[in-house]
Design an enzyme around this catalytic site. Sequence first.
Site, short mmCIF file in Angstrom:
data_model
loop_
_atom_site.label_atom_id
_atom_site.label_comp_id
_atom_site.label_asym_id
_atom_site.label_seq_id
_atom_site.Cartn_x
_atom_site.Cartn_y
_atom_site.Cartn_z
N LYS A 1 27.78 17.11 31.00
CA LYS A 1 28.27 17.69 32.26
C LYS A 1 29.44 16.88 32.83
O LYS A 1 30.28 17.44 33.53
CB LYS A 1 27.12 17.82 33.26
N TYR B 186 22.68 14.60 28.49
CA TYR B 186 22.92 15.77 29.35
C TYR B 186 24.01 15.43 30.38
O TYR B 186 24.95 16.20 30.59
CB TYR B 186 21.63 16.21 30.06
N GLY C 24 25.33 33.16 28.52
CA GLY C 24 23.99 32.74 28.94
C GLY C 24 23.42 33.64 30.01
O GLY C 24 22.87 33.18 31.02
N THR D 269 20.91 35.77 29.68
CA THR D 269 19.54 36.23 29.42
C THR D 269 18.54 35.64 30.39
O THR D 269 17.36 36.01 30.37
CB THR D 269 19.10 35.84 27.99
N ARG E 10 21.69 34.65 23.18
CA ARG E 10 21.10 34.81 21.83
C ARG E 10 19.94 35.79 21.83
O ARG E 10 19.60 36.34 20.80
CB ARG E 10 20.61 33.44 21.31
N GLU F 173 14.73 28.72 33.87
CA GLU F 173 13.99 28.25 32.69
C GLU F 173 14.50 26.88 32.23
O GLU F 173 14.07 26.36 31.19
CB GLU F 173 14.11 29.29 31.57
N PHE F 174 15.42 26.31 33.01
CA PHE F 174 16.08 25.05 32.64
C PHE F 174 15.07 23.93 32.29
O PHE F 174 15.19 23.30 31.24
CB PHE F 174 16.97 24.62 33.81
N PRO G 65 25.70 22.72 40.56
CA PRO G 65 24.43 22.75 41.29
C PRO G 65 23.58 21.50 41.09
O PRO G 65 23.67 20.82 40.07
CB PRO G 65 23.70 23.96 40.69
N ASP H 62 25.59 32.93 19.37
CA ASP H 62 25.30 31.54 19.71
C ASP H 62 26.64 30.85 19.99
O ASP H 62 27.51 30.81 19.12
CB ASP H 62 24.59 30.88 18.50
P1 NDP Z 1 18.21 28.88 31.77
O1 NDP Z 1 17.51 28.14 30.68
O2 NDP Z 1 17.41 29.75 32.64
O3 NDP Z 1 19.43 29.72 31.15
C1 NDP Z 1 20.25 29.18 30.15
C2 NDP Z 1 21.08 30.28 29.54
O4 NDP Z 1 21.96 29.69 28.55
C3 NDP Z 1 20.23 31.33 28.82
O5 NDP Z 1 20.73 32.60 29.09
C4 NDP Z 1 20.44 30.99 27.35
O6 NDP Z 1 20.41 32.17 26.57
C5 NDP Z 1 21.87 30.42 27.36
N1 NDP Z 1 22.09 29.58 26.18
C6 NDP Z 1 21.52 28.40 25.90
N2 NDP Z 1 21.93 27.96 24.69
C7 NDP Z 1 22.77 28.91 24.21
C8 NDP Z 1 23.50 29.06 23.01
N3 NDP Z 1 23.46 28.12 22.05
N4 NDP Z 1 24.25 30.16 22.81
C9 NDP Z 1 24.30 31.11 23.79
N5 NDP Z 1 23.66 31.04 24.95
C10 NDP Z 1 22.88 29.94 25.16
O7 NDP Z 1 18.94 27.73 32.62
P2 NDP Z 1 19.94 27.81 33.87
O8 NDP Z 1 20.20 29.19 34.27
O9 NDP Z 1 19.45 26.86 34.87
O10 NDP Z 1 21.24 27.15 33.21
C11 NDP Z 1 22.52 27.76 33.24
C12 NDP Z 1 23.57 26.65 33.38
O11 NDP Z 1 23.37 26.00 34.62
C13 NDP Z 1 23.50 25.56 32.31
O12 NDP Z 1 24.82 25.24 31.93
C14 NDP Z 1 22.86 24.38 33.05
O13 NDP Z 1 23.23 23.15 32.50
C15 NDP Z 1 23.44 24.60 34.43
N6 NDP Z 1 22.73 23.94 35.52
C16 NDP Z 1 21.41 24.22 35.78
C17 NDP Z 1 20.78 23.58 36.82
C18 NDP Z 1 19.32 23.79 37.12
O14 NDP Z 1 18.72 22.96 37.86
N7 NDP Z 1 18.69 24.83 36.61
C19 NDP Z 1 21.51 22.66 37.71
C20 NDP Z 1 22.86 22.43 37.32
C21 NDP Z 1 23.45 23.07 36.30
P3 NDP Z 1 19.67 32.34 25.15
O15 NDP Z 1 18.59 31.31 25.08
O16 NDP Z 1 19.19 33.76 25.15
O17 NDP Z 1 20.78 32.12 24.16
C1 8X3 Z 2 20.70 20.21 36.23
C2 8X3 Z 2 20.31 19.41 37.40
O1 8X3 Z 2 19.52 17.11 38.16
O2 8X3 Z 2 18.43 18.04 36.19
O3 8X3 Z 2 22.02 20.00 35.87
O4 8X3 Z 2 20.65 17.20 36.06
S1 8X3 Z 2 19.71 17.87 36.91
#
Ligand code: NDP
Ligand code: 8X3
Length: 248
Positions: A152, A148, A9, A11, A34, A184-185, A178, A59
């Site tokens: 986790k 979700y 992940g 990207t 991806r 982009e979450f 975190p 993927d």
């Molecule tokens: P982003 O959406 O910015 O990044 C998510 C990344 O995951 C992208 O690079 C995407 O790449 C990759 N991804 C998603 N689905 C797939 C797949 N099927 N195969 C391969 N790669 C995949 O979100 P974050 O950086 O915030 O998220 C990263 C991690 O942090 C996640 O596990 C999220 O649950 C966790 N997290 C995030 C928080 C937040 O508040 N943002 C808080 C706590 C945890 P692509 O689409 O190119 O495949």
């Molecule tokens: C991402 C943070 O609070 O949206 O894991 O679950 S929250």
Amino acid sequence: MQKLALITGATSGIGRATARRLARAGYDIIATGRRAERLAALKAEIEAAGGHCTTLVFDVRSEAEVRRNLEPLARVDLLVNNAGLAAGLEHIDRGDTRDWDAMIDTNVKGLLYVTRVITPKMVAAGSGHIVNIGSIAGTEPYENGAVYCASKHAVHAISQAMRADLLSAGIKVTEIRPGMVETEFSEVRFHGDRERAAQVYAGVEPLTGEDIAEAIAWVAQLPAHMNVNDMVLMPAQQAGSYYTYRKP
Ligand code: NDP
Ligand code: 8X3
């Protein structure tokens, strides 16, 4: 020998910031995701700064793709299991089962598929470090987030159990959990609705992907005898899933 870090992940968000940060720390990077164009841009950026980056487009939900891409790797010193998403924010009686499948298949099964291929290489090498990106949702379930949060919670349980499994092999397992990080979450969670995504961070200075990358780089460089098992990181304006102070 140059250390090698594999980041899933990479990207966007936390994964991309981690690839940049670990490249600066001297790791050779294997960046996966991806979106091929984004990985190509990241590789160009890291290499322009004097680093090394290999990209693998797959993927994590497909065990066959994971095996095809990762089995040929000779070794990995640091695995950052980061790829993941939230899809939807709905009460359980209204959730879309396609969203549920995406979250469970990516956050839980994808992490397991990647781990299953990489851990035997670490066991054979007698060393390695795995950083799983969990969440505060892994211990604090909230309304509208059943699936979700369940995914986790699974990452939290898997991290604890695999730490025990890999103890005698000399492999460290760290879970980084975190709170609110602006990436982009939320846009992904709300299926591209940017306005709704922006509301999540209204009145708050959230963490950034770079903040989490800094923590990952720190745990990765600790001496061999020292491990961070579990690290919870939040914005100063957040005290947990249920408490956020928003400036008016
Ligand atoms: P982003 O959406 O910015 O990044 C998510 C990344 O995951 C992208 O690079 C995407 O790449 C990759 N991804 C998603 N689905 C797939 C797949 N099927 N195969 C391969 N790669 C995949 O979100 P974050 O950086 O915030 O998220 C990263 C991690 O942090 C996640 O596990 C999220 O649950 C966790 N997290 C995030 C928080 C937040 O508040 N943002 C808080 C706590 C945890 P692509 O689409 O190119 O495949
Ligand atoms: C991402 C943070 O609070 O949206 O894991 O679950 S929250």
